[in-house]
Design a protein around this motif. Structure first.
Motif, PDB file in Angstrom:
ATOM      1  N   ILE A  17      -9.099  51.669  25.447  1.00 43.51           N
ATOM      2  CA  ILE A  17      -7.674  51.642  25.106  1.00 43.51           C
ATOM      3  C   ILE A  17      -7.041  50.286  25.391  1.00 43.51           C
ATOM      4  O   ILE A  17      -6.201  49.810  24.627  1.00 43.51           O
ATOM      5  N   SER A  18      -7.431  49.635  26.492  1.00 44.86           N
ATOM      6  CA  SER A  18      -6.698  48.437  26.906  1.00 44.86           C
ATOM      7  C   SER A  18      -7.409  47.105  26.716  1.00 44.86           C
ATOM      8  O   SER A  18      -6.786  46.055  26.878  1.00 44.86           O
ATOM      9  N   ILE A  19      -8.687  47.094  26.369  1.00 40.15           N
ATOM     10  CA  ILE A  19      -9.429  45.832  26.303  1.00 40.15           C
ATOM     11  C   ILE A  19      -8.899  44.902  25.209  1.00 40.15           C
ATOM     12  O   ILE A  19      -8.817  43.690  25.388  1.00 40.15           O
TER      13      ILE A  19
ATOM     14  N   LYS B 133       2.289  62.143  16.276  1.00 41.94           N
ATOM     15  CA  LYS B 133       2.101  61.096  15.260  1.00 41.94           C
ATOM     16  C   LYS B 133       2.472  59.723  15.820  1.00 41.94           C
ATOM     17  O   LYS B 133       1.758  58.734  15.604  1.00 41.94           O
ATOM     18  N   LEU B 134       3.589  59.649  16.544  1.00 40.37           N
ATOM     19  CA  LEU B 134       4.006  58.369  17.113  1.00 40.37           C
ATOM     20  C   LEU B 134       2.992  57.854  18.136  1.00 40.37           C
ATOM     21  O   LEU B 134       2.659  56.674  18.155  1.00 40.37           O
ATOM     22  N   VAL B 135       2.487  58.759  18.983  1.00 44.29           N
ATOM     23  CA  VAL B 135       1.493  58.372  19.986  1.00 44.29           C
ATOM     24  C   VAL B 135       0.201  57.936  19.310  1.00 44.29           C
ATOM     25  O   VAL B 135      -0.428  56.953  19.708  1.00 44.29           O
ATOM     26  N   LYS B 136      -0.203  58.664  18.267  1.00 45.45           N
ATOM     27  CA  LYS B 136      -1.431  58.306  17.529  1.00 45.45           C
ATOM     28  C   LYS B 136      -1.298  56.917  16.920  1.00 45.45           C
ATOM     29  O   LYS B 136      -2.215  56.084  17.011  1.00 45.45           O
ATOM     30  N   ASP B 137      -0.165  56.641  16.286  1.00 44.53           N
ATOM     31  CA  ASP B 137       0.043  55.335  15.649  1.00 44.53           C
ATOM     32  C   ASP B 137       0.005  54.204  16.675  1.00 44.53           C
ATOM     33  O   ASP B 137      -0.579  53.140  16.424  1.00 44.53           O
ATOM     34  N   GLU B 138       0.620  54.422  17.834  1.00 42.57           N
ATOM     35  CA  GLU B 138       0.639  53.380  18.861  1.00 42.57           C
ATOM     36  C   GLU B 138      -0.728  53.200  19.522  1.00 42.57           C
ATOM     37  O   GLU B 138      -1.123  52.086  19.860  1.00 42.57           O
TER      38      GLU B 138
ATOM     39  N   GLY C 234      -7.335  65.008  19.981  1.00 39.24           N
ATOM     40  CA  GLY C 234      -7.860  66.315  19.613  1.00 39.24           C
ATOM     41  C   GLY C 234      -7.766  66.640  18.136  1.00 39.24           C
ATOM     42  O   GLY C 234      -7.873  67.802  17.736  1.00 39.24           O
ATOM     43  N   MET C 235      -7.553  65.621  17.287  1.00 42.03           N
ATOM     44  CA  MET C 235      -7.446  65.849  15.846  1.00 42.03           C
ATOM     45  C   MET C 235      -8.803  65.833  15.145  1.00 42.03           C
ATOM     46  O   MET C 235      -8.898  66.073  13.941  1.00 42.03           O
ATOM     47  N   GLY C 236      -9.851  65.492  15.897  1.00 45.83           N
ATOM     48  CA  GLY C 236     -11.173  65.392  15.282  1.00 45.83           C
ATOM     49  C   GLY C 236     -11.348  64.103  14.513  1.00 45.83           C
ATOM     50  O   GLY C 236     -10.502  63.205  14.556  1.00 45.83           O
TER      51      GLY C 236
ATOM     52  N   ALA D  19      -8.114  53.954  14.344  1.00 47.32           N
ATOM     53  CA  ALA D  19      -7.349  55.137  13.921  1.00 47.32           C
ATOM     54  C   ALA D  19      -8.144  56.417  14.150  1.00 47.32           C
ATOM     55  O   ALA D  19      -7.614  57.430  14.615  1.00 47.32           O
ATOM     56  N   ARG D  20      -9.430  56.371  13.825  1.00 45.71           N
ATOM     57  CA  ARG D  20     -10.267  57.561  14.019  1.00 45.71           C
ATOM     58  C   ARG D  20     -10.421  57.890  15.498  1.00 45.71           C
ATOM     59  O   ARG D  20     -10.419  59.061  15.890  1.00 45.71           O
ATOM     60  N   MET D  21     -10.555  56.840  16.340  1.00 47.11           N
ATOM     61  CA  MET D  21     -10.692  57.074  17.773  1.00 47.11           C
ATOM     62  C   MET D  21      -9.404  57.653  18.350  1.00 47.11           C
ATOM     63  O   MET D  21      -9.439  58.544  19.212  1.00 47.11           O
ATOM     64  N   ALA D  22      -8.255  57.177  17.875  1.00 54.58           N
ATOM     65  CA  ALA D  22      -6.972  57.714  18.331  1.00 54.58           C
ATOM     66  C   ALA D  22      -6.861  59.194  17.992  1.00 54.58           C
ATOM     67  O   ALA D  22      -6.391  60.003  18.796  1.00 54.58           O
ATOM     68  N   GLU D  23      -7.311  59.557  16.799  1.00 54.28           N
ATOM     69  CA  GLU D  23      -7.271  60.965  16.381  1.00 54.28           C
ATOM     70  C   GLU D  23      -8.176  61.827  17.257  1.00 54.28           C
ATOM     71  O   GLU D  23      -7.824  62.947  17.620  1.00 54.28           O
TER      72      GLU D  23
END
Length: 445
Positions: free
Chosen positions: A259-261, A76-81, A295-297, A287-291
């Motif tokens: 991720i970095s642009i 969750k922390l990695v996803k949020d960041e 691997g959260m779909g 948020a959707r791309m982070a998921e």
């Protein structure tokens, strides 16, 4: 999309699996692997280090919640960041002008002309706009012809002036034409170069100054990784563009650019390109791309795509046919077409939580339905409507016409029969029957 990064992050976050508490030692071990995964994805070292330091600060000292294990909390922390690193909130396109002028910029080969068509198609179908494409690439051979082909393909008019070699004059004339002919969006396709050079930068800067667009978008090939970020910075220093377009995300991209642009140029990613077709364009949701990376779909995007292709009237007709036991191969073919319009099969599977990991290594063919379609198209209207009439003689003719074997035809008929029964069962009172059927099947194992 980001398969390699997803796999490495999944392995990194498994370090915490089985631990009952987040400690400085297991957090450091996990984030060391996360940083390696980001660097392997071609994320800038400084950005990767700042990212893991931020996650570490938030992780240390947190108690494991009742419903969470340390690994889940770290995910969750990695996803949020990741979400914040890629922009946080979704950014829309500015269409406030009359007409709204969108200036496309980028290097040659980034997919600028193709994406201009995709954007025009998107605005036409999703935003009910009347776009005009303007061909201002006066250098690349057949660039004007390519844009006209794209325009014909999506039903959007293209303005060009083949006798003029001044892109500033062409862009101004295109906007004037749009005003005179009722176009409320103008998309200007400019020339690219093989590398950043002063001549190119001066030209795009002169166009920008002359037309004062509502939106200036930088199109970048996501497969170029950190080079894409460096190029974006060079363009932004000259144009101060409004947003980024990431193309070719369906390729074997490592993900570093996505991720970095945002962190480097402080400009949002607004759209992504996920294929060659003109409808292969998506609004970028951080948020959707982070998921998806973790691997959260992305069930929300999957449902949205399904709703876009969903025909309510057609669905009612099919439900009536199922109830009357009249569901035939023409109806089945119609359902296949709707699925294909949603996008590539591999991309759709990646939106289902856990599916990407489960199907890793499998070669999913986007033409998976073509054999089924060939068989159905080789049937007569009567055979499609009443599959029960398919005897040995008819099957032999269909096999010859479709280039498939009789065994494949029998397999399709069997699957179609099973699907028809299941759909009828789901119509009414089917819940209990379905459970009984599943119980019986389990007992047979």
């Amino acid at each position: 999309m980001f398969d390699n990064l997803s796999e490495k992050l999944d392995k990194a976050l498994h370090v915490l699996k089985g631990h009952g508490q987040i400690t400085e030692i297991n957090v450091a071990e996990t984030l060391k692997e996360v940083r390696r995964a980001l660097l392997d994805a071609d994320v800038n070292f400084k950005i990767a280090k700042e990212f893991t330091n931020t996650v570490k600060e938030k992780a240390l000292g947190q108690d494991v919640l009742t419903a969470l294990q340390p690994g889940q909390l770290m995910v969750k922390l990695v996803k949020d960041e990741l979400t914040q690193l890629m922009g946080g909130d979704v950014e829309g396109i500015n269409l406030s002008g009359d007409p709204s002028v969108v200036l496309m910029s980028g290097l040659q080969g980034s997919g600028k002309t193709t994406f201009s068509g995709k954007l025009a198609s998107y605005l036409k179908t999703k935003k009910t706009k009347k776009p005009l494409l303007v061909a201002c690439d006066v250098y690349r051979p057949a660039a004007v012809d390519q844009l006209h082909v794209v325009g014909d393909q999506i039903g959007v008019e293209v303005f060009s002036d083949r006798g003029n070699t001044d892109p500033v004059a062409i862009s101004k004339a295109g906007i004037a034409y749009a005003k005179a002919n009722g176009h409320n969006v103008v998309i200007i396709d400019t020339a690219g170069r093989l590398a950043v050079d002063e001549e190119m930068m001066n030209e795009i800067a002169n166009i920008h100054k002359a037309i004062n667009p509502q939106e200036t978008l930088f199109v970048v090939d996501a497969m170029t990784g950190q080079d894409a970020v460096n190029t974006a910075k060079a363009f932004n220093d000259i144009l101060n563009f409004d947003g980024v377009i990431l193309t070719k995300l369906d390729g074997d991209t490592r993900g570093g650019a996505a991720i970095s642009i945002k962190s480097v140029v402080n400009k949002p990613i607004k759209f992504i390109g996920t294929g060659e077709k003109m409808d292969a364009i998506d609004v970028f949701y951080p948020a959707r791309m982070a998921e998806r990376i973790l691997g959260m779909g992305d069930v929300v995007s999957l449902v949205e795509r399904a709703q876009e292709q969903f025909d309510e009237e057609e669905s009612r007709k099919i439900q009536k046919k199922i109830a009357k036991n009249q569901f035939g191969f023409d109806d089945f073919l119609s359902q296949i077409q709707q699925i294909k319009k949603m996008g590539s099969i591999k991309d759709l599977m990646g939106m289902i939580p856990g599916a990407g990991k489960a199907l890793k290594g499998l070669d999913i063919d986007d033409d998976a339905f073509k054999h089924v379609e060939a068989i159905i198209h080789s049937m007569t209207p009567l055979e499609r409507a009443t599959p029960a009439k398919l005897d040995a003689s008819r099957k032999k003719r269909i096999a010859k016409g479709s280039g498939r074997s009789i065994q494949e035809i029998n397999q399709l008929l069997k699957q179609f029969d099973q699907m028809s029964k299941m759909m009828k069962m789901m119509q009414g009172g089917g819940g209990k029957k379905m459970m009984q059927m599943m119980g019986a099947m389990k007992g047979m194992q």
